[in-house]
Enzyme design. Structure first.
Site, mmCIF file in Angstrom:
data_model
loop_
_atom_site.group_PDB
_atom_site.id
_atom_site.type_symbol
_atom_site.label_atom_id
_atom_site.label_comp_id
_atom_site.label_asym_id
_atom_site.label_seq_id
_atom_site.Cartn_x
_atom_site.Cartn_y
_atom_site.Cartn_z
ATOM 1 N N ILE A 51 36.292 13.820 -2.514
ATOM 2 C CA ILE A 51 37.512 14.082 -2.459
ATOM 3 C C ILE A 51 37.335 15.968 -2.653
ATOM 4 C CG2 ILE A 51 38.825 12.356 -3.227
ATOM 5 C CD1 ILE A 51 38.989 13.264 -5.924
ATOM 6 N N ASP A 52 38.404 16.610 -2.385
ATOM 7 C CA ASP A 52 38.157 18.127 -2.114
ATOM 8 C C ASP A 52 38.236 18.652 -3.574
ATOM 9 O OD1 ASP A 52 38.817 18.375 0.634
ATOM 10 O OD2 ASP A 52 41.073 18.089 0.468
#
Length: 194
Positions: A51-52
Site C-alpha cells: 500500500i502507498d
C-alpha cells in the site's frame, strides 16, 4: 505462516532508492529474525502486496514460501477481499457505484498513474458511508490491485481523496497525505484453510 500488519502513515513498505531504512521490511526483519518468505528476494522478503507510503492499514506478510505462493495465488484469482475507507472531496449523490476504467502511467506526468485507454484493467466498487458539508466518507472495495487505483479512480469520477498530494486539490485539509485506510482483508489461511 503469515502475519497481518497494520502499517502506519508515512512508512514505506520496502527499501528503495531514497528509503533504505525505516521501512516495513526493516521492521519485519527485526521482528521475525529473518524468518520471512524469500520469493521476492532480499529487498522485499515476505511482501505479498503493498500500500502507498501515506495509506494506513492492513497488509498480508508471508513468513514462508508456501504461504507466499498461496496468498499471491489468491490475489491473482481475485478471491482476496480488500476494503478501504476514505474521505473524498465533494458530496457523492448516489449511495454506491463501480468504476471500471483502465489504469497506466500518465503520459504527461510519468510519476503519476491515470485512466488511459490502453491501460491495465482496473475495477473499484464504492459505497457511501456518510456525507458531510464538503466531503464524503466512502468504503472502496478493490476487484483489481493497480498502483494508486483508488486514488486515480476517485479522481477520475470527480471526487479526489482528501489530503492527496498527488491527485487531489492542494492544501484543503491539514493532513499529511491522502485519507485512505486499508481496513479489511479477507483471505484463506494457507495452512488451516480457514
Amino acid at each position: 505462516y503469515l502475519m497481518v500488519v497494520n502499517k502506519p502513515q508515512s512508512m514505506v513498505v520496502h527499501p528503495a532508492p531514497g528509503n533504505s531504512d525505516g521501512t516495513l521490511v526493516n521492521a519485519l526483519l527485526y521482528h521475525c529474525k529473518g524468518s520471512l518468505s524469500g520469493i521476492n528476494g532480499v529487498m522485499r522478503p515476505g511482501i505479498v502486496h503493498r500500500i502507498d507510503k501515506d495509506t494506513t492499514g492492513l497488509l498480508m506478510v508471508a513468513k514462508n514460501d508456501v504461504a507466499h505462493v498461496s496468498l499471491v495465488d489468491q490475489l491473482v484469482k481475485k478471491t482476496v477481499t480488500r476494503k478501504y475507507t476514505a474521505i473524498v472531496h465533494g458530496r457523492i449523490a448516489h449511495d454506491k457505484g463501480t468504476i471500471d476504467a483502465p489504469i497506466a502511467r500518465d503520459k504527461r506526468e510519468r510519476q503519476n498513474m491515470a485512466v488511459v485507454d490502453n491501460g491495465k484493467h482496473a475495477v473499484t466498487h464504492f459505497r457511501v458511508l456518510d456525507r458531510f458539508d464538503k466531503f464524503t466518507l466512502v468504503e472502496c472495495q478493490l476487484e483489481t490491485g493497480r498502483t494508486h487505483q483508488i486514488r486515480v479512480h476517485m479522481k477520475y469520477i470527480g471526487y479526489p481523496l482528501a489530503g492527496d498530494p498527488k491527485y487531489g486539490p492542494k492544501k484543503t485539509i491539514k493532513f499529511d497525505g491522502q485519507v485512505l485506510h486499508a481496513g479489511l482483508l479477507g483471505f484463506i489461511q494457507p495452512k488451516t484453510e480457514e
